[in-house]
Design an enzyme around this catalytic site. Structure first.
Site, PDB file in Angstrom:
ATOM      1  N   PRO A   1      -0.685   2.582   2.926  1.00 28.29           N
ATOM      2  CA  PRO A   1       0.167   1.522   2.398  1.00 28.29           C
ATOM      3  C   PRO A   1       1.436   1.962   1.668  1.00 28.29           C
ATOM      4  O   PRO A   1       1.555   1.838   0.449  1.00 28.29           O
ATOM      5  CB  PRO A   1      -0.784   0.776   1.462  1.00 28.29           C
ATOM      6  CG  PRO A   1      -1.719   1.829   0.983  1.00 28.29           C
ATOM      7  CD  PRO A   1      -1.912   2.761   2.155  1.00 28.29           C
ATOM      8  N   CYS A   2       2.413   2.404   2.431  1.00 29.65           N
ATOM      9  CA  CYS A   2       3.684   2.806   1.829  1.00 29.65           C
ATOM     10  C   CYS A   2       4.422   1.617   1.218  1.00 29.65           C
ATOM     11  O   CYS A   2       5.294   1.803   0.360  1.00 29.65           O
ATOM     12  CB  CYS A   2       4.564   3.526   2.852  1.00 29.65           C
ATOM     13  SG  CYS A   2       4.792   2.648   4.399  1.00 29.65           S
TER      14      CYS A   2
END
Length: 159
Positions: free
Chosen positions: A121-122
């Site tokens: 989850p950037c």
């Protein structure tokens, strides 16, 4: 590696699997992608992604294989997976956590090179002072992902 497309609240999202694990993801369609999962890894990935986008899932159990990346990038990507659902960290904080406090910009580069967005989850990494800066999928998608997680977190907290 086989690609499977699915519709999502952020538009078409495409996930790549190697038969058992996720090894890539992309915003938008990918040439020669299937519309139905072709193997067990793809079925699990698509099911988990659909549940995530529906607000029914807050983490992923599907195995992940990261196909590339420098040692630093891999450290950043591992740290991303430790950011709790519905929460954010700054680029600077991630740099500190991976042992290089002056590397906030390098964290941004690693975010941009993340081969498996959403699952890794950037979108949970933000600029100093809470600014929404940079996202390979576009800031509109980053906002939608953060809003989804905030809404689900609030619903789970208050119901």
């Amino acid at each position: 590696m086989r690609w499977t497309m699915l519709d999502s609240p952020i538009g078409v999202f495409t996930v790549a699997t190697d038969g058992t694990s996720v090894c890539g993801a992309a915003f938008g369609p990918v040439e020669h992608a299937d519309t139905e999962p072709a193997d067990e890894g793809a079925r699990q990935a698509v099911a988990e992604l659909r549940a995530y986008f529906a607000g029914e899932r807050t983490d992923f159990d599907v195995p992940v294989t990261v196909p590339r990346g420098s040692e630093f990038e891999r450290a950043v990507w591992r740290e991303m997976t430790r950011i709790p659902y519905g929460e954010t960290l700054t680029y600077g904080e991630v740099a500190r956590r991976v042992g290089d406090p002056g590397a906030a910009r390098a964290v941004g580069v690693a975010c941009n090179r993340n081969p498996i967005p959403v699952v890794v989850p950037c979108h949970r990494i933000i600029g100093a002072g809470g600014k929404l800066v940079g996202f390979g999928g576009g800031l509109d998608r980053k906002i939608k992902l953060l809003e989804l997680e905030a809404r689900v977190t609030l619903q789970r907290t208050w119901t």
